[in-house]
Design an enzyme around this catalytic site. Structure first.
Site, PDB file in Angstrom:
ATOM      1  N   HIS A 140      31.456  42.602  34.663  1.00 27.32           N
ATOM      2  CA  HIS A 140      31.021  41.730  33.567  1.00 27.32           C
ATOM      3  C   HIS A 140      30.132  40.602  34.091  1.00 27.32           C
ATOM      4  O   HIS A 140      29.208  40.171  33.406  1.00 27.32           O
ATOM      5  CB  HIS A 140      32.235  41.145  32.844  1.00 27.32           C
ATOM      6  CG  HIS A 140      32.885  42.101  31.897  1.00 27.32           C
ATOM      7  ND1 HIS A 140      33.348  41.724  30.653  1.00 27.32           N
ATOM      8  CD2 HIS A 140      33.138  43.430  31.990  1.00 27.32           C
ATOM      9  CE1 HIS A 140      33.866  42.785  30.038  1.00 27.32           C
ATOM     10  NE2 HIS A 140      33.754  43.824  30.840  1.00 27.32           N
TER      11      HIS A 140
ATOM     12  N   ARG B 215      36.778  44.721  36.799  1.00 24.47           N
ATOM     13  CA  ARG B 215      36.103  44.540  35.507  1.00 24.47           C
ATOM     14  C   ARG B 215      35.363  43.202  35.461  1.00 24.47           C
ATOM     15  O   ARG B 215      34.244  43.103  34.947  1.00 24.47           O
ATOM     16  CB  ARG B 215      37.135  44.614  34.380  1.00 24.47           C
ATOM     17  CG  ARG B 215      36.555  44.501  32.969  1.00 24.47           C
ATOM     18  CD  ARG B 215      37.634  44.749  31.930  1.00 24.47           C
ATOM     19  NE  ARG B 215      37.107  44.558  30.580  1.00 24.47           N
ATOM     20  CZ  ARG B 215      37.651  43.753  29.671  1.00 24.47           C
ATOM     21  NH1 ARG B 215      38.743  43.055  29.958  1.00 24.47           N
ATOM     22  NH2 ARG B 215      37.113  43.629  28.479  1.00 24.47           N
TER      23      ARG B 215
ATOM     24  N   ASN C 267      34.817  39.121  26.679  1.00 27.40           N
ATOM     25  CA  ASN C 267      35.398  38.554  27.894  1.00 27.40           C
ATOM     26  C   ASN C 267      36.727  37.850  27.668  1.00 27.40           C
ATOM     27  O   ASN C 267      37.360  37.406  28.639  1.00 27.40           O
ATOM     28  CB  ASN C 267      34.412  37.571  28.538  1.00 27.40           C
ATOM     29  CG  ASN C 267      33.223  38.267  29.171  1.00 27.40           C
ATOM     30  OD1 ASN C 267      33.306  39.439  29.518  1.00 27.40           O
ATOM     31  ND2 ASN C 267      32.119  37.552  29.311  1.00 27.40           N
TER      32      ASN C 267
ATOM     33  N   HIS D  32      37.078  53.267  34.844  1.00 25.38           N
ATOM     34  CA  HIS D  32      38.120  53.328  33.817  1.00 25.38           C
ATOM     35  C   HIS D  32      39.306  54.181  34.252  1.00 25.38           C
ATOM     36  O   HIS D  32      40.227  54.397  33.477  1.00 25.38           O
ATOM     37  CB  HIS D  32      37.545  53.872  32.503  1.00 25.38           C
ATOM     38  CG  HIS D  32      36.607  52.928  31.833  1.00 25.38           C
ATOM     39  ND1 HIS D  32      35.783  53.294  30.797  1.00 25.38           N
ATOM     40  CD2 HIS D  32      36.355  51.610  32.049  1.00 25.38           C
ATOM     41  CE1 HIS D  32      35.063  52.252  30.409  1.00 25.38           C
ATOM     42  NE2 HIS D  32      35.388  51.219  31.158  1.00 25.38           N
TER      43      HIS D  32
END
Length: 328
Positions: free
Chosen positions: A70, A66, A98, A196
């Site tokens: 990001h 992740r 975040n 996910h």
């Protein structure tokens, strides 16, 4: 009004074109085995360090993946998400999306090991890209060759996160535009959403779908009513601390089960459900949820290589940080 919309559409397409040209141009500076001569042990050090972490805490694989996502979606894959805020600047890592990121200490520890072997050679951006790959591979996910040579950015701006990072509340139109702006297509959107399959989410990321979807105390009609009942047992209104598995039953294992959930209208986020609102992304979801010989692992590896090339800094751009949380 129609003329204004045409102008806006034209400007958006121009922006996409500029970003694509920029991404492609810089990405040419990446190559497999980039550190073969300057730091031959780099990839081995990073892999072994990541293995030590994931073998003890396999649930850290999702946060590392992740974090890489990001990082790449805001200013490109330049390690800017790793920078601390300063007295004069609020950095990306302090933006609300975040605040739930984990694994900064892992990247810092790996960087320290690499610096000891090869001072000032390997970028934090490359370490993050490799750690994300290695952690996914270690929990039965795919392995892919990571082209290296990224340089670290010196700029990290909190407000850019909201403009560039796809939100869990995003609809299909927003998702398509945000991915296109990064040079990623609809297949990449569906494939990368499959990340996910591992990890958890705080109730805050989806609780509006359970209790107050349109502000009238209703639920999200795109979410399976029976699943809503189960989620309500875990998440009460205002719950900001409880964690829920994104792929119940196999959230520690990288597999295609995510697509079966989405097909059954049991994706946790609105952005998951949105994949059923476009013919191409829906077709991919249905294919992966119904095919025994799933192509998801292969597809994910390919899309991760593409994502890892977004807006990279190469050559003399940026710097090689000594510490990932601070510019030199």
């Amino acid at each position: 009004m129609a003329t204004d919309q045409k102008i806006l559409s034209f400007l958006f397409l121009q922006l996409v074109f500029v970003l694509l040209v920029s991404n492609i141009g810089n990405a040419k500076g990446l190559r497999i085995g980039y550190y073969h001569k300057t730091c031959p042990s780099a990839e081995s050090i990073i892999q072994k360090a990541t293995y030590r972490v994931i073998s003890r805490a396999p649930t850290l694989a999702a946060p590392l993946l992740r974090m890489h996502f990001h990082d790449c979606f805001v200013r490109g894959c330049d390690g800017s998400v790793l920078l601390n805020s300063t007295t004069t600047n609020l950095a990306e890592r302090d933006a609300i999306p975040n605040l739930s990121l984990r694994g900064f200490n892992v990247i810092d520890a790996i960087k320290a090991e690499v610096e000891e072997a090869c001072p000032g050679v390997v970028s934090c951006a490359d370490i993050l890209a490799l750690a994300a790959r290695d952690s996914v591979s270690m929990i039965h996910g795919p392995y892919w060759e990571v082209p290296l040579g990224r340089r670290d950015g010196r700029v990290s701006i909190l407000n850019q996160v909201f403009a560039e990072l796809p939100a869990p509340f995003a609809n299909i139109t927003q998702l398509k535009q945000m991915f296109a702006a990064k040079g990623l297509n609809l297949k990449d959107l569906a494939v990368l959403s499959g990340g996910h399959t591992i990890g958890t989410s705080h109730c805050l990321g989806f609780v509006n779908r359970l209790y107050n979807f349109t502000g009238r105390g209703d639920t999200d009609p795109s979410l399976d009513p029976n699943y809503i009942v189960k989620l309500r047992q875990k998440c009460k209104p205002g719950d900001t601390t409880t964690l829920v598995e994104m792929d119940p039953g196999s959230f520690k294992t990288f597999d295609e089960a995510y697509f079966t959930l989405v097909a059954k209208r049991r994706g946790l986020f609105q952005s998951d459900a949105a994949l059923l609102d476009d013919p191409e992304t829906k077709a991919y979801v249905i294919l992966q949820s119904s095919t025994k010989g799933s192509t998801f692992a292969k597809d994910f590896a390919e899309s991760m290589v593409k994502m890892g090339r977004i807006g990279v800094l190469t050559g003399n751009q940026g710097e090689i940080r000594k510490h990932c949380a601070f510019v030199n």
